[in-house]
Design a protein around this motif. Structure first.
Motif, PDB file in Angstrom:
ATOM      1  N   HIS A   1      -3.347  -2.720   7.473  1.00 55.86           N
ATOM      2  CA  HIS A   1      -3.049  -1.432   6.852  1.00 55.86           C
ATOM      3  C   HIS A   1      -1.963  -0.742   7.656  1.00 55.86           C
TER       4      HIS A   1
ATOM      5  N   ARG B   1       5.258   0.775  -8.677  1.00 53.80           N
ATOM      6  CA  ARG B   1       4.031   0.165  -9.203  1.00 53.80           C
ATOM      7  C   ARG B   1       3.917   0.591 -10.669  1.00 53.80           C
TER       8      ARG B   1
ATOM      9  N   GLU C   1       0.813  -1.219   0.000  1.00 55.63           N
ATOM     10  CA  GLU C   1       0.000   0.000   0.000  1.00 55.63           C
ATOM     11  C   GLU C   1       0.847   1.270   0.000  1.00 55.63           C
TER      12      GLU C   1
ATOM     13  N   GLN D   1      -8.155  -1.108   0.307  1.00 63.85           N
ATOM     14  CA  GLN D   1      -6.869  -0.708   0.860  1.00 63.85           C
ATOM     15  C   GLN D   1      -6.622   0.759   0.527  1.00 63.85           C
ATOM     16  N   LYS D   2      -6.111   1.508   1.490  1.00 59.68           N
ATOM     17  CA  LYS D   2      -5.754   2.902   1.245  1.00 59.68           C
ATOM     18  C   LYS D   2      -4.252   3.058   1.352  1.00 59.68           C
ATOM     19  N   LYS D   3      -3.779   4.213   0.940  1.00 61.36           N
ATOM     20  CA  LYS D   3      -2.342   4.476   0.913  1.00 61.36           C
ATOM     21  C   LYS D   3      -1.746   4.328   2.315  1.00 61.36           C
TER      22      LYS D   3
ATOM     23  N   LEU E   1       0.611   2.272  -3.997  1.00 62.93           N
ATOM     24  CA  LEU E   1      -0.739   1.793  -4.298  1.00 62.93           C
ATOM     25  C   LEU E   1      -1.133   1.996  -5.751  1.00 62.93           C
ATOM     26  N   ASN E   2      -0.666   3.102  -6.358  1.00 61.85           N
ATOM     27  CA  ASN E   2      -1.111   3.457  -7.705  1.00 61.85           C
ATOM     28  C   ASN E   2       0.062   3.488  -8.683  1.00 61.85           C
TER      29      ASN E   2
END
Length: 478
Positions: free
Chosen positions: A211, A104, A82, A391-393, A85-86
């Motif tokens: 997390h 990523r 995470e 899931q968040k950062k 994440l992007n």
């Protein structure tokens, strides 16, 4: 390895004397729930009583040997999934002179590359962040997130540079439990093999369902091994952390080193039982002391025991209720041990995830640059995610300067004070190691068995024949 069944205890070599009870397995015998078999496994082997050479902590040449023969061949945890994440999210991981980009890609895959331009070696990224491509700030050579060359300046002068021969070399990467690992050697076994028994022990506590809510890091003025070793034994607790000695089993902890297992060891320390100093406290006083140091347990207000109620099962039940309310996860079958006890594993060389559900901690220790007298210590909190929650950062790293206290990082809560007590000792250790008129460090046979196990495994890597050394590209040209 001997399996520990309810009400039995494996025999230990005479050199591995144990403290008087209640020991961990005695406490687990009275658990209000069924205890997972992984916590019932009890194993220790006598590894000798010889001193550990003090120069292992102070010598530049020994540090250099570690970098060449050990760090280049082990699997290293570099971040959480995470954290990147992007697409375009990346971190820069550094160990000694190595600098590695973990990113990523557009497809969602995670890749790792050396943090250096293939033209003249310029560092591509000074820190992590989010980018659309990797562009060298010196001349402008540019690569995609997946490592493909997409632009070269004045192409007429570089007919010999092609997409094929200027693709960024890829570093081995794998994931487990939501963590990302890299390995600089092509010879090292796969991560799943390297981790030995760790995945089976954590099957009940899947870390991918967590997390990263807190991440605090600090440069400590001591060798990375000296720092980490303070966290793999518990008998320093009465002297260093007297505030917690009233409710923890410190010198009664269980240290597990399994025959044939070289990358994994463990300690279990019980909490919330009347013994030793706690023997003079009432059950209610134990409850109040634990809630003082673990205030999350008191989230729903004071916990008043009824006559005849014991602190440990009552604290565990309150903790189940608090965590279930915040996560939506049913914890009714979780044992008291999983809720309260310190269940701490080490994955060689430097990654320390905690098992169970109530202590969401993970530590990482590594050398700072190429200085044997300084290291980076990192503390992470991995909170259980609410069921079906996206899931968040992950939390950004909160870097403390060398003179800042861990307790100044308010997100650490009561643990910050504990870490400050440890750090004071760590810096004294590094000074003392260079001043003592004695060649070696003396270890206890049982309570410091994990330290000896660490050094035994380190020696295996340091003594590995040169023919087995391989670089990330598999050429063997190290």
């Amino acid at each position: 390895m001997k399996q520990h069944s309810q009400g039995t205890r494996p025999s230990y070599p005479p050199a591995l004397a144990r403290s008087s009870g209640p020991l961990v397995q005695d406490v687990l015998d009275g658990d209000s729930r069924e205890v997972p078999q992984s916590l019932r496994d009890e194993s220790a082997v006598y590894l000798g009583s010889e001193d550990i050479d003090a120069t292992r902590y102070t010598s530049q040449s020994f540090h250099d040997r570690e970098m060449t023969h050990m760090w280049s061949r082990v699997w290293q945890m570099v971040c959480r999934e995470e954290d990147i994440l992007n697409a375009g999210d990346h971190i820069v991981y550094e160990i000694g002179s190595e600098s590695i980009i973990v990113v990523r890609t557009e497809s969602g895959a995670i890749r790792a590359f050396p943090n250096a331009c293939l033209h003249r070696g310029t560092q591509l990224r000074r820190c992590g962040g989010t980018v659309e491509r990797f562009r060298c700030p010196f001349h402008g050579f540019t690569w995609s997130l997946s490592g493909e060359l997409i632009a070269k300046p004045t192409p007429w002068d570089f007919p010999h540079v092609t997409k094929e021969n200027f693709r960024m070399p890829e570093i081995r990467l794998d994931t487990w439990g939501g963590f990302v690992f890299i390995c600089l050697s092509s010879e090292t076994p796969p991560l799943s093999t390297y981790m030995e028994t760790l995945p089976s022990h954590f099957a009940r506590w899947p870390l991918e369902n967590r997390h990263k809510a807190v991440h605090v890091a600090k440069i400590i003025r001591c060798n990375w091994k000296a720092a980490m070793e303070a966290f793999i034994e518990g008998f320093h607790i009465p002297t260093t952390h007297p505030q917690s000695d009233s409710y923890t089993g410190d010198t009664k902890a269980q240290y597990d080193v399994w025959p044939g297992i070289k990358h994994v060891n463990r300690v279990i320390t019980w909490f919330g039982v009347r013994d030793g100093k706690a023997g003079s406290l009432t059950e209610q006083e134990i409850v109040e002391a634990m809630i003082r140091d673990m205030p999350i347990i008191g989230t729903n207000g004071p916990l008043e025991l009824k006559e005849g109620e014991l602190a440990r099962p009552s604290l565990a039940q309150r903790f189940r209720e608090v965590l279930s309310q915040s996560t939506g996860v049913d914890l009714d079958t979780a044992s008291d041990s999983e809720m309260l006890d310190a269940i701490q594993y080490l994955l060689f060389p430097n990654f320390m995830p905690w098992g169970g559900l109530g202590s969401p901690i993970a530590y990482r220790f590594r050398p700072y640059q190429n200085d044997p007298h300084r290291c980076i210590m990192e503390v992470m909190y991995l909170f259980v995610k609410a069921e079906n929650a996206p899931q968040k950062k992950g939390a950004e790293i909160h870097w403390l300067n060398e003179d800042e206290l861990f307790s100044s990082a308010k997100q650490l809560g009561a643990l910050g004070v504990v870490l400050d007590q440890d750090v004071d000792n760590l810096e004294r250790i590094q000074i003392g190691l260079q001043a003592m008129h004695k060649k070696g460090v003396t270890l206890g046979n049982y309570q410091e068995i994990r330290i000896r196990h660490l050094h035994n495994t380190l020696d295996e890597y340091l003594n590995m024949p040169p023919s087995l050394q391989k670089c990330a590209n598999g050429t063997g040209d190290c």
